[in-house]
Design a protein around this motif. Structure first.
Motif, mmCIF file in Angstrom:
data_model
loop_
_atom_site.group_PDB
_atom_site.id
_atom_site.type_symbol
_atom_site.label_atom_id
_atom_site.label_comp_id
_atom_site.label_asym_id
_atom_site.label_seq_id
_atom_site.Cartn_x
_atom_site.Cartn_y
_atom_site.Cartn_z
ATOM 1 N N MET A 1 37.892 43.477 42.010
ATOM 2 C CA MET A 1 39.248 44.002 42.200
ATOM 3 C C MET A 1 40.252 43.158 41.416
ATOM 4 N N ASP A 2 41.176 43.819 40.737
ATOM 5 C CA ASP A 2 42.219 43.118 39.994
ATOM 6 C C ASP A 2 43.119 42.379 40.969
ATOM 7 N N ARG A 3 43.188 41.055 40.801
ATOM 8 C CA ARG A 3 43.927 40.257 41.770
ATOM 9 C C ARG A 3 45.413 40.587 41.781
ATOM 10 N N SER A 4 45.943 41.112 40.655
ATOM 11 C CA SER A 4 47.359 41.442 40.608
ATOM 12 C C SER A 4 47.700 42.611 41.519
ATOM 13 N N THR A 5 46.678 43.391 41.921
ATOM 14 C CA THR A 5 46.926 44.541 42.795
ATOM 15 C C THR A 5 46.686 44.213 44.262
ATOM 16 N N VAL A 6 46.192 43.031 44.544
ATOM 17 C CA VAL A 6 45.929 42.622 45.927
ATOM 18 C C VAL A 6 47.110 41.797 46.416
ATOM 19 N N THR A 7 47.755 42.254 47.474
ATOM 20 C CA THR A 7 48.920 41.535 47.988
ATOM 21 C C THR A 7 48.507 40.622 49.138
ATOM 22 N N PRO A 8 49.274 39.562 49.364
ATOM 23 C CA PRO A 8 48.972 38.680 50.505
ATOM 24 C C PRO A 8 48.974 39.432 51.832
ATOM 25 N N VAL A 9 49.868 40.393 51.976
ATOM 26 C CA VAL A 9 49.962 41.116 53.248
ATOM 27 C C VAL A 9 48.669 41.866 53.539
ATOM 28 N N GLU A 10 48.069 42.456 52.517
ATOM 29 C CA GLU A 10 46.799 43.166 52.721
ATOM 30 C C GLU A 10 45.722 42.202 53.216
ATOM 31 N N ILE A 11 45.681 41.034 52.634
ATOM 32 C CA ILE A 11 44.704 40.031 53.063
ATOM 33 C C ILE A 11 44.989 39.578 54.493
ATOM 34 N N LEU A 12 46.257 39.320 54.789
ATOM 35 C CA LEU A 12 46.626 38.866 56.133
ATOM 36 C C LEU A 12 46.329 39.919 57.193
ATOM 37 N N HIS A 13 46.533 41.177 56.855
ATOM 38 C CA HIS A 13 46.205 42.249 57.809
ATOM 39 C C HIS A 13 44.703 42.261 58.090
ATOM 40 N N ARG A 14 43.895 42.050 57.056
ATOM 41 C CA ARG A 14 42.450 42.003 57.275
ATOM 42 C C ARG A 14 42.073 40.828 58.159
ATOM 43 N N TRP A 15 42.687 39.676 57.892
ATOM 44 C CA TRP A 15 42.421 38.505 58.724
ATOM 45 C C TRP A 15 42.839 38.755 60.162
ATOM 46 N N GLN A 16 43.980 39.384 60.327
ATOM 47 C CA GLN A 16 44.475 39.666 61.673
ATOM 48 C C GLN A 16 43.536 40.621 62.405
ATOM 49 N N ALA A 17 42.887 41.492 61.645
ATOM 50 C CA ALA A 17 41.962 42.466 62.234
ATOM 51 C C ALA A 17 40.591 41.868 62.517
ATOM 52 N N GLY A 18 40.359 40.625 62.090
ATOM 53 C CA GLY A 18 39.097 39.976 62.425
ATOM 54 C C GLY A 18 38.269 39.507 61.250
ATOM 55 N N ASP A 19 38.677 39.846 60.021
ATOM 56 C CA ASP A 19 37.933 39.370 58.849
ATOM 57 C C ASP A 19 38.108 37.864 58.687
ATOM 58 N N ARG A 20 37.108 37.242 58.102
ATOM 59 C CA ARG A 20 37.196 35.816 57.806
ATOM 60 C C ARG A 20 37.583 35.634 56.345
ATOM 61 N N PRO A 21 38.223 34.543 56.002
ATOM 62 C CA PRO A 21 38.634 34.313 54.615
ATOM 63 C C PRO A 21 37.433 34.227 53.678
ATOM 64 N N THR A 22 37.619 34.760 52.482
ATOM 65 C CA THR A 22 36.578 34.694 51.464
ATOM 66 C C THR A 22 37.121 33.950 50.244
ATOM 67 N N ALA A 23 36.216 33.566 49.360
ATOM 68 C CA ALA A 23 36.633 32.880 48.136
ATOM 69 C C ALA A 23 37.598 33.733 47.310
ATOM 70 N N PRO A 24 37.344 35.054 47.163
ATOM 71 C CA PRO A 24 38.314 35.882 46.437
ATOM 72 C C PRO A 24 39.684 35.924 47.126
ATOM 73 N N ASP A 25 39.673 35.891 48.461
ATOM 74 C CA ASP A 25 40.959 35.850 49.175
ATOM 75 C C ASP A 25 41.778 34.643 48.750
ATOM 76 N N PHE A 26 41.138 33.494 48.732
ATOM 77 C CA PHE A 26 41.845 32.268 48.359
ATOM 78 C C PHE A 26 42.339 32.341 46.912
ATOM 79 N N GLU A 27 41.505 32.944 46.051
ATOM 80 C CA GLU A 27 41.890 33.064 44.641
ATOM 81 C C GLU A 27 43.112 33.975 44.500
ATOM 82 N N HIS A 28 43.092 35.108 45.201
ATOM 83 C CA HIS A 28 44.222 36.038 45.124
ATOM 84 C C HIS A 28 45.496 35.395 45.664
ATOM 85 N N LEU A 29 45.364 34.682 46.788
ATOM 86 C CA LEU A 29 46.539 34.077 47.417
ATOM 87 C C LEU A 29 47.123 32.967 46.545
#
Length: 380
Positions: free
Chosen positions: A1-29
């Motif tokens: 996935m193109d990191r420029s299209t991934v927003t922090p809010v999308e990642i945070l919503h996934r985390w809030q829903a129960g997902d655990r952080p991944t290496a791509p998450d950290f890279e995007h953030l």
């Protein structure tokens, strides 16, 4: 996935829903930490430390996950504000506190409706997770007593409402901040003296009275209420509508007044503005107690009037009594006549070196620019 299209809010919503952080998450953030140059510079984020900043913010986010429902703001940009402002600001205050051997005094300047109270409530919750005890003090808490203000109004009938310079007990504010600056909590003392087997009584602070003001007393005129008793604080959040504001030069004030800025329209209005500017000199010893100063800066100062009307309508919808729109407008305009935000707030931000952080507040009360004052172009 193109990191420029991934927003922090999308990642945070996934985390809030129960997902655990991944290496791509950290890279995007980390990518997004640097995408906003003004905010990155405001919080000292560089390509070298962006990854570490993200991991620290992530740890703090997950420590708060079960308590997010207790936060006072539940807007559709809640997570965005949490990630972009509240978490890094709390971390910045933590770093600033660590550089002192005493409590930190953080000044917060903002007009009506800019969110000073909400910001203080949120910072207290986050800073508690970082191990800091925090106390909020409002400029409103330093009002002179009802009896004193009655005498003040007899001497100067222009002081029809509490709020302008001259209606506060400055000596009380100085005494309180000095006591807080000299205090140490037991936990802080233990950290600062790790080699001591026992903490000596003389470094355990005595009880401190934090003044509080009841705005409902005397039919809304307000009066002092019972103080809050605390044993000290690591960080003090001192907020108010002209906290940290310095008087401007007479020539600059007169030039501003010559343009008849609304609602200043008469010579008596101009004289009131001059007298209030002169009164600011009395507050300088109080402002000298501040270690840092941030400004909640509305996109347009007139929004304060809009926000006050909105708040009043919401309150009246619950069955409580409130002011009419005309009464609210006169009330807000009275403060503008005393210290016009287009002059005084803009002046302190333009000075740059006295303000550590500027947080722009948009018309819908969401956060716009976050930057150092020296990087803010007020003409934008």
């Amino acid at each position: 996935m193109d990191r420029s299209t991934v927003t922090p809010v999308e990642i945070l919503h996934r985390w809030q829903a129960g997902d655990r952080p991944t290496a791509p998450d950290f890279e995007h953030l980390a990518f997004w930490e640097l995408a906003d140059d003004l905010r990155a510079r405001a919080f000292g984020i560089t390509p070298d430390n962006a990854a570490d900043v993200v991991r620290c913010k992530t740890d703090l986010f997950f420590s708060l996950l079960d308590e997010l429902h207790t936060f006072p703001l539940k807007s559709n940009v809640f997570l965005e504000t949490l990630w972009n402002l509240w978490l890094p600001l709390a971390m910045q205050l933590s770093t600033a506190k660590q550089s002192l051997n005493r409590p930190l005094i953080q000044g917060i300047l903002g007009g009506q409706g800019t969110g000073k109270t909400t910001l203080c409530q949120v910072l207290r919750l986050i800073l508690a997770k970082l191990g800091y005890s925090t106390v909020s003090l409002s400029l409103d808490d330093l009002y002179k007593t009802y009896a004193d203000r009655q005498q003040l109004q007899k001497a100067d009938p222009r002081l029809i409402w509490r709020g302008p310079p001259g209606t506060h007990d400055i000596d009380l504010g100085i005494a309180v901040l000095d006591k807080l600056r000299g205090s140490q909590t037991r936990n802080l003392a233990a950290v600062d003296h790790p080699k001591s087997d026992a903490i000596k009584p003389d470094i355990i602070n005595k009880n401190i009275e934090i003044p509080r003001f009841d705005k409902s007393a005397y039919a809304g005129a307000g009066d002092r209420s019972q103080p809050e008793i605390i044993s000290g604080a690591d960080i003090v959040l001192f907020e108010g509508w002209f906290v940290g504001v310095n008087p401007v030069l007479d020539a600059k004030l007169n030039e501003f007044l010559a343009g008849a800025p609304f609602p200043i329209s008469t010579e008596s209005d101009c004289q009131f503005a001059r007298d209030m500017n002169a009164k600011l000199h009395d507050y300088l010893p109080l402002w000298n107690r501040l270690d840092r100063l941030m400004v909640l800066y509305p996109q347009d100062y007139r929004l304060s009037q809009v926000w006050r009307n909105q708040a009043e309508r919401e309150m009246m919808a619950t069955g409580k009594s409130g002011m009419s729109e005309a009464e609210i407008n006169r009330f807000v305009e009275y403060f503008w006549k005393a210290l016009h935000p287009e002059l005084f707030i803009k002046s302190i931000v333009e000075e740059g070196d006295r303000v550590d952080l500027v947080i722009e507040i948009l018309g819908d009360r969401t956060v716009g620019k976050i930057c150092r004052a020296i990087h803010l172009k007020l003409s934008d």
